[in-house]
Design a protein around this motif. Structure first.
Motif, PDB file in Angstrom:
ATOM      1  N   MET A  18       0.826  -1.292   0.054  1.00 22.66           N
ATOM      2  CA  MET A  18       0.019  -0.041   0.074  1.00 22.66           C
ATOM      3  C   MET A  18       0.920   1.225  -0.152  1.00 22.66           C
ATOM      4  O   MET A  18       0.513   2.233  -0.522  1.00 22.66           O
ATOM      5  N   ALA A  19       2.001   1.071   0.528  1.00 16.58           N
ATOM      6  CA  ALA A  19       2.893   2.413   0.573  1.00 16.58           C
ATOM      7  C   ALA A  19       3.739   2.667  -0.461  1.00 16.58           C
ATOM      8  O   ALA A  19       4.199   3.901  -0.968  1.00 16.58           O
ATOM      9  N   ALA A  20       4.010   1.722  -1.395  1.00 13.97           N
ATOM     10  CA  ALA A  20       4.792   1.809  -2.568  1.00 13.97           C
ATOM     11  C   ALA A  20       4.020   2.370  -4.119  1.00 13.97           C
ATOM     12  O   ALA A  20       3.070   1.986  -3.810  1.00 13.97           O
ATOM     13  N   PRO A  21       4.511   2.923  -4.649  1.00 10.62           N
ATOM     14  CA  PRO A  21       3.787   3.632  -5.971  1.00 10.62           C
ATOM     15  C   PRO A  21       3.429   2.291  -6.712  1.00 10.62           C
ATOM     16  O   PRO A  21       4.230   1.491  -6.945  1.00 10.62           O
ATOM     17  N   VAL A  22       2.161   2.283  -7.226  1.00 12.04           N
ATOM     18  CA  VAL A  22       1.576   1.017  -7.896  1.00 12.04           C
ATOM     19  C   VAL A  22       2.303   0.825  -9.248  1.00 12.04           C
ATOM     20  O   VAL A  22       2.495  -0.330  -9.347  1.00 12.04           O
ATOM     21  N   ALA A  23       2.845   1.602  -9.872  1.00 10.79           N
ATOM     22  CA  ALA A  23       3.404   1.438 -11.126  1.00 10.79           C
ATOM     23  C   ALA A  23       4.829   0.813 -10.823  1.00 10.79           C
ATOM     24  O   ALA A  23       5.474   0.153 -11.804  1.00 10.79           O
ATOM     25  N   ALA A  24       5.346   0.925  -9.664  1.00  5.94           N
ATOM     26  CA  ALA A  24       6.634   0.339  -9.258  1.00  5.94           C
ATOM     27  C   ALA A  24       6.667  -1.188  -8.999  1.00  5.94           C
ATOM     28  O   ALA A  24       7.893  -1.602  -8.651  1.00  5.94           O
ATOM     29  N   GLN A  25       5.453  -1.471  -8.734  1.00  6.27           N
ATOM     30  CA  GLN A  25       5.627  -2.942  -8.085  1.00  6.27           C
ATOM     31  C   GLN A  25       5.487  -3.991  -9.000  1.00  6.27           C
ATOM     32  O   GLN A  25       4.961  -3.959 -10.223  1.00  6.27           O
ATOM     33  N   GLN A  26       5.821  -5.303  -8.512  1.00  5.64           N
ATOM     34  CA  GLN A  26       5.390  -6.524  -9.350  1.00  5.64           C
ATOM     35  C   GLN A  26       4.938  -7.670  -8.478  1.00  5.64           C
ATOM     36  O   GLN A  26       5.461  -7.646  -7.292  1.00  5.64           O
ATOM     37  N   TRP A  27       3.936  -8.384  -8.822  1.00  9.83           N
ATOM     38  CA  TRP A  27       3.431  -9.443  -7.795  1.00  9.83           C
ATOM     39  C   TRP A  27       3.718 -10.696  -8.709  1.00  9.83           C
ATOM     40  O   TRP A  27       3.481 -10.723 -10.125  1.00  9.83           O
ATOM     41  N   VAL A  28       3.997 -11.796  -8.131  1.00 12.72           N
ATOM     42  CA  VAL A  28       4.250 -13.006  -8.575  1.00 12.72           C
ATOM     43  C   VAL A  28       3.392 -14.021  -7.657  1.00 12.72           C
ATOM     44  O   VAL A  28       3.550 -13.992  -6.744  1.00 12.72           O
ATOM     45  N   VAL A  29       2.633 -14.898  -8.524  1.00 10.66           N
ATOM     46  CA  VAL A  29       2.066 -16.135  -7.825  1.00 10.66           C
ATOM     47  C   VAL A  29       2.577 -17.277  -8.699  1.00 10.66           C
ATOM     48  O   VAL A  29       2.945 -17.117  -9.916  1.00 10.66           O
ATOM     49  N   GLY A  30       2.807 -18.417  -7.818  1.00 13.16           N
ATOM     50  CA  GLY A  30       3.005 -19.696  -8.632  1.00 13.16           C
ATOM     51  C   GLY A  30       2.457 -20.851  -8.044  1.00 13.16           C
ATOM     52  O   GLY A  30       2.074 -20.776  -6.644  1.00 13.16           O
ATOM     53  N   ALA A  31       2.612 -21.867  -8.651  1.00 11.10           N
ATOM     54  CA  ALA A  31       2.295 -23.249  -8.045  1.00 11.10           C
ATOM     55  C   ALA A  31       3.311 -24.024  -8.577  1.00 11.10           C
ATOM     56  O   ALA A  31       3.893 -24.058  -9.847  1.00 11.10           O
ATOM     57  N   GLY A  32       3.295 -25.318  -7.695  1.00 12.63           N
ATOM     58  CA  GLY A  32       4.283 -26.180  -8.287  1.00 12.63           C
ATOM     59  C   GLY A  32       4.351 -27.571  -7.287  1.00 12.63           C
ATOM     60  O   GLY A  32       3.549 -27.786  -6.810  1.00 12.63           O
ATOM     61  N   TRP A  33       5.505 -27.975  -7.218  1.00 13.76           N
ATOM     62  CA  TRP A  33       5.570 -29.198  -6.317  1.00 13.76           C
ATOM     63  C   TRP A  33       7.108 -29.146  -5.607  1.00 13.76           C
ATOM     64  O   TRP A  33       8.194 -28.546  -6.148  1.00 13.76           O
ATOM     65  N   SER A  34       7.212 -29.422  -4.413  1.00 16.56           N
ATOM     66  CA  SER A  34       8.169 -29.457  -3.656  1.00 16.56           C
ATOM     67  C   SER A  34       8.688 -30.885  -3.031  1.00 16.56           C
ATOM     68  O   SER A  34       7.781 -31.470  -2.752  1.00 16.56           O
ATOM     69  N   ASP A  35       9.770 -30.997  -3.401  1.00 16.98           N
ATOM     70  CA  ASP A  35      10.655 -32.217  -3.272  1.00 16.98           C
ATOM     71  C   ASP A  35      11.502 -32.312  -2.096  1.00 16.98           C
ATOM     72  O   ASP A  35      12.699 -31.441  -2.348  1.00 16.98           O
ATOM     73  N   TYR A  36      11.476 -32.701  -0.793  1.00 11.25           N
ATOM     74  CA  TYR A  36      12.352 -32.794   0.233  1.00 11.25           C
ATOM     75  C   TYR A  36      13.245 -33.719   0.044  1.00 11.25           C
ATOM     76  O   TYR A  36      13.052 -34.815  -0.275  1.00 11.25           O
ATOM     77  N   SER A  37      14.549 -33.240   0.371  1.00 10.38           N
ATOM     78  CA  SER A  37      15.543 -34.199   0.138  1.00 10.38           C
ATOM     79  C   SER A  37      15.907 -35.344   1.114  1.00 10.38           C
ATOM     80  O   SER A  37      16.210 -36.649   0.791  1.00 10.38           O
ATOM     81  N   TYR A  38      15.164 -35.238   2.221  1.00 11.39           N
ATOM     82  CA  TYR A  38      14.954 -36.314   3.298  1.00 11.39           C
ATOM     83  C   TYR A  38      14.350 -37.429   2.736  1.00 11.39           C
ATOM     84  O   TYR A  38      12.903 -37.209   2.454  1.00 11.39           O
ATOM     85  N   ALA A  39      14.536 -38.544   2.833  1.00  9.24           N
ATOM     86  CA  ALA A  39      13.710 -39.726   2.010  1.00  9.24           C
ATOM     87  C   ALA A  39      12.316 -39.895   2.855  1.00  9.24           C
ATOM     88  O   ALA A  39      11.284 -40.241   2.262  1.00  9.24           O
ATOM     89  N   ARG A  40      12.353 -39.596   4.162  1.00 10.14           N
ATOM     90  CA  ARG A  40      10.824 -39.689   4.879  1.00 10.14           C
ATOM     91  C   ARG A  40      10.163 -38.621   4.807  1.00 10.14           C
ATOM     92  O   ARG A  40       9.073 -38.709   5.393  1.00 10.14           O
ATOM     93  N   ALA A  41      10.540 -37.512   4.169  1.00  6.56           N
ATOM     94  CA  ALA A  41       9.541 -36.425   4.055  1.00  6.56           C
ATOM     95  C   ALA A  41       8.612 -36.394   3.244  1.00  6.56           C
ATOM     96  O   ALA A  41       8.215 -37.300   2.575  1.00  6.56           O
ATOM     97  N   ASP A  42       7.508 -35.652   3.695  1.00  2.00           N
ATOM     98  CA  ASP A  42       6.243 -35.422   3.024  1.00  2.00           C
ATOM     99  C   ASP A  42       6.297 -34.607   1.666  1.00  2.00           C
ATOM    100  O   ASP A  42       5.886 -33.410   1.811  1.00  2.00           O
ATOM    101  N   ASP A  43       6.725 -34.988   0.333  1.00  5.76           N
ATOM    102  CA  ASP A  43       6.732 -34.213  -0.738  1.00  5.76           C
ATOM    103  C   ASP A  43       4.969 -33.707  -1.118  1.00  5.76           C
ATOM    104  O   ASP A  43       4.353 -34.627  -0.638  1.00  5.76           O
ATOM    105  N   SER A  44       4.959 -32.529  -1.475  1.00  3.48           N
ATOM    106  CA  SER A  44       3.726 -32.243  -1.756  1.00  3.48           C
ATOM    107  C   SER A  44       3.649 -31.028  -2.924  1.00  3.48           C
ATOM    108  O   SER A  44       4.706 -30.481  -3.208  1.00  3.48           O
ATOM    109  N   ILE A  45       2.421 -30.410  -3.011  1.00  8.40           N
ATOM    110  CA  ILE A  45       2.330 -29.307  -3.944  1.00  8.40           C
ATOM    111  C   ILE A  45       2.724 -28.229  -3.128  1.00  8.40           C
ATOM    112  O   ILE A  45       2.589 -28.247  -1.924  1.00  8.40           O
TER     113      ILE A  45
END
Length: 188
Positions: A18-45
């Motif tokens: 809200m404080a920054a000039p609107v024209a100077a901003q960039q928003w980024v949204v994303g979705a994907g997959w997360s893979d934990y290197s630990y074998a017993r971890a719970d990989d997920s979206i």
């Protein structure tokens, strides 16, 4: 504790936006997959939201600035961080993006422990700008505590990311001229 920190991050992010000039901003949204290197971890979206402030450096082919990021996985893990981003033009439409953001990671299932709350997220991506000023990128990221803990399994993610609201993207796409930005070279 984690919920309180995330609420504070979201509040700070909202005030910054809200404080920054609107024209100077960039928003980024994303979705994907997360893979934990630990074998017993719970990989997920995984989902991400980023705010990129006005660049503090704008060159002929690159720009750099400060950014904030929040991520949440399907397993309930969360990350909040802030750091620097860099965008490098490969041509009129294609670009590389990179960022480094130290922050805090909160695991929901204990098997997703990355060794400490302190984690550093690095990201590298390839993107394409559309004529309307928005962009789409494919990015990979890695979270690690940089061996500040004895346990450092790390987590890797791949994202499809949508960018919008960035005046540098609109300028490079030819939708606005550098003179619209206030100076002839586009610097602020």
């Amino acid at each position: 504790m984690a919920g309180k920190l995330i609420r504070r991050f979201v509040s700070a992010l909202a005030m910054t936006i809200m404080a920054a000039p609107v024209a100077a901003q960039q928003w980024v949204v994303g979705a994907g997959w997360s893979d934990y290197s630990y074998a017993r971890a719970d990989d997920s979206i995984i989902g991400t939201f980023e705010y990129h402030a006005a660049p503090f450096y704008v060159g002929a082919n690159a720009e750099a600035g400060w950014a904030l990021s929040g991520e949440v996985t399907g397993a309930g893990d969360g990350f909040v961080g802030g750091g620097a981003y860099l965008t490098y033009d490969l041509g009129p439409a294609w670009f590389l993006e990179a960022s480094v953001m130290p922050g805090a990671f909160f695991e929901k299932p204990p098997v997703n422990d990355l060794g400490s709350t302190f984690e550093i997220r690095s990201l590298l991506g390839l993107g394409y700008r559309f004529g309307n000023g928005s962009a789409l990128s494919l990015a990979v990221s890695h979270k690690s505590n940089a061996s500040t803990s004895n346990f450092n399994p790390g987590a890797n993610s791949i994202f499809l990311r949508w960018h919008w609201g960035c005046r540098a993207v609109r300028r490079r796409a030819g939708l606005i001229s550098p003179s619209t930005l206030g100076t002839s070279d586009g610097k602020q």
